[in-house]
Structures are given as C-alpha cells and as structure tokens.
Design an enzyme around this catalytic site. Sequence first.
Site, mmCIF file in Angstrom:
data_model
loop_
_atom_site.group_PDB
_atom_site.id
_atom_site.type_symbol
_atom_site.label_atom_id
_atom_site.label_comp_id
_atom_site.label_asym_id
_atom_site.label_seq_id
_atom_site.Cartn_x
_atom_site.Cartn_y
_atom_site.Cartn_z
ATOM 1 C CB ILE A 4 6.107 5.637 -2.354
ATOM 2 C CG1 ILE A 4 5.231 6.303 -3.786
ATOM 3 C CG2 ILE A 4 7.260 6.203 -2.264
ATOM 4 C CD1 ILE A 4 5.116 7.945 -3.307
ATOM 5 C CG ASP A 5 3.921 1.277 0.709
ATOM 6 O OD1 ASP A 5 4.799 0.548 0.192
ATOM 7 O OD2 ASP A 5 4.296 1.375 2.003
ATOM 8 C CE LYS A 6 -5.170 1.171 -3.307
ATOM 9 N NZ LYS A 6 -6.069 0.062 -3.172
ATOM 10 C CB THR A 47 3.134 6.324 0.709
ATOM 11 O OG1 THR A 47 2.857 5.458 1.740
ATOM 12 C CG2 THR A 47 4.170 7.574 1.135
ATOM 13 N NE ARG A 81 2.507 1.024 5.728
ATOM 14 C CZ ARG A 81 1.939 0.169 4.747
ATOM 15 N NH1 ARG A 81 2.348 -0.014 3.781
ATOM 16 N NH2 ARG A 81 0.679 -0.423 5.207
#
Length: 303
Positions: free
Chosen positions: A137-139, A141, A237
Amino acid sequence: MEKIDYQVKEEENGERIDKLIASIGENWSRSQVQQWIKDGNISVNGESVKANYKCSSKDLIVIEVPEPEPLNVEPEEMGLDIYYEDEDVLVVNKPKGMVVHPAPGHPTGTLVNGLMAYCKDLSGINGVLRPGIVHRIDKDTSGLLMVAKNDNAHEKLVQQLVDKTVTRKYFALVHGVIPHDHGTIDAPIGRDPIERQSMAITDKGKSAVTHFTVLERLEPYTLVECVLETGRTHQIRVHMKYIGHPLVGDPKYGPRNTLSTDGQVLHAGVLGFKHPRTGEYKEFSAPLPDYFTQLLNKLRQNH
C-alpha cells in the site's frame, strides 16, 4: 539512466523546483531531488538551476534519474502493530507515512526494516529489498498488509491475489457529495503516457475494478468504503478521480485546494484470506487511525 521530461502546468507556476519534482516521483524525497540538482541531473529549458528555482508554467524540466545504488537493508526496531502471526504468515497494520520497502530516497525506516528486526524468517521470493512482501500500500495509506514468512506461503497468498479471492476493504474520504449509495468503477489503469510517475485510465492499461459504498455524506465530502476486485497501483486514487471524486489530501491525483492531511485520506481497514497452510479463511479489521477519526469528527461538527 532513466530520462524524464516534465512540462510545468499552469497551476504549478511559482512552485519551487525541488518541491515540485519530489511530488512527481512516488518515492523521491526532497533532499534526494536537491542532490540531483547539485549533481547536474536536472535542467530547466536546457539550463542548470538551483533548488530554490521558482518554476514558470510551460517550463520544460528534464530529469535524469541516476541508477539506484545497491542497498543493504538493515533491521530496525520500530514497535510494529502486529495483528496476527504464526509460522507461515504475519498481518501488520502499517501507519500512515511509512514506506513499505526500501527504495532510492527511502533506504531506512521502512516496514521491511522493521520486519527484519521483528522476524528472522521472511520469504525470499521478492529479493533482498522486499522480503516477505506479498502486496503493498502507498506510503501515505495506512492499514493491513499480509506478510509471508516462507516461500510456500508467499506463492499461495500471491495466487489468491491473482484469483481475486482476497478480501480488501478500504475507507476513504473523497471530495464532493456522491449522490448514489453504491457503484462499481470498471476502468483499465496503466502508466500515464504524459506523466510517467503517475497512473491513469488508459485503453492500454490492465483491467481494474473497484466497488464502492457511501457510508456518510459530510458536504462537501463523502466517506466511502471501497472493495478492490483487482490491485493495480494507485487503483482507488485513480478510480475515484476518474468519477470526479478524488481523495481528500491526495497530492498526485487530487485538487490543490484540499484539506491539510499529509497525503491521501485512505485506510486499508479489512483484510481477509485463506491461510496458506490450513486453507481456513481468516479476516482482520483495523480501526481508522486517529487522524482520520479526528478529521471526520471535525467535519461532522461543521456539518
């Protein structure tokens, strides 16, 4: 060496070049960009500039991204929030602001650094930089991730992702009031042909499906639950932007006039999968992080 051309947009007029370029790359830090500028890897309209250069719209920035240096991943004690652990798999709740694995600009302080200090047994399928990492998962998130402790577990968990049998529910705050209670976004996602550090809806992209349910309307925002059928990079997103409701605080896909949240308001709250050894279905839930609940409470009061 990778070469990237970037044309400054109208709304980016007057922005410092080091800040702007750091926002283009998913894992580029501002200090790293400043070093590239010093080293002559970045030019504007063919000329060298300093890190405090104020961009003008239609400036052509050329970025020569150096080849990444080999990284030695060092274990770091960091008090991980472990939700489940046995001999095959580990479930961890990643905080907002933490990068999952080392990359240029983020050699330390990542989830992998913490996992290596916490657990000596991690699968090696993804190599030395991503031991045990099955999905990311993104930084900015927060939320739940499954980690494989051996190669057999890794292969079986990845197969479940391929077969779309893993339960992944996210909670997001988006701009605008969504009028309908439920929806499905079925739109292929691929690399943006113009901005190569971003993803976009494109005919040449891979199939991507997101189901959403409206949980609460807090005009001019909406709290939604998103269920992933596929797992493309930046899927929620990109998809929410596509239907005109980008995530609050999203620096890459959202509007510039947004709430101050240090990145997108997105939390991976529910994760479910079949245990790789026993086949038993396991599901875990992580509550919304404090910053998320505080933001919702503030909006409710204003509403």
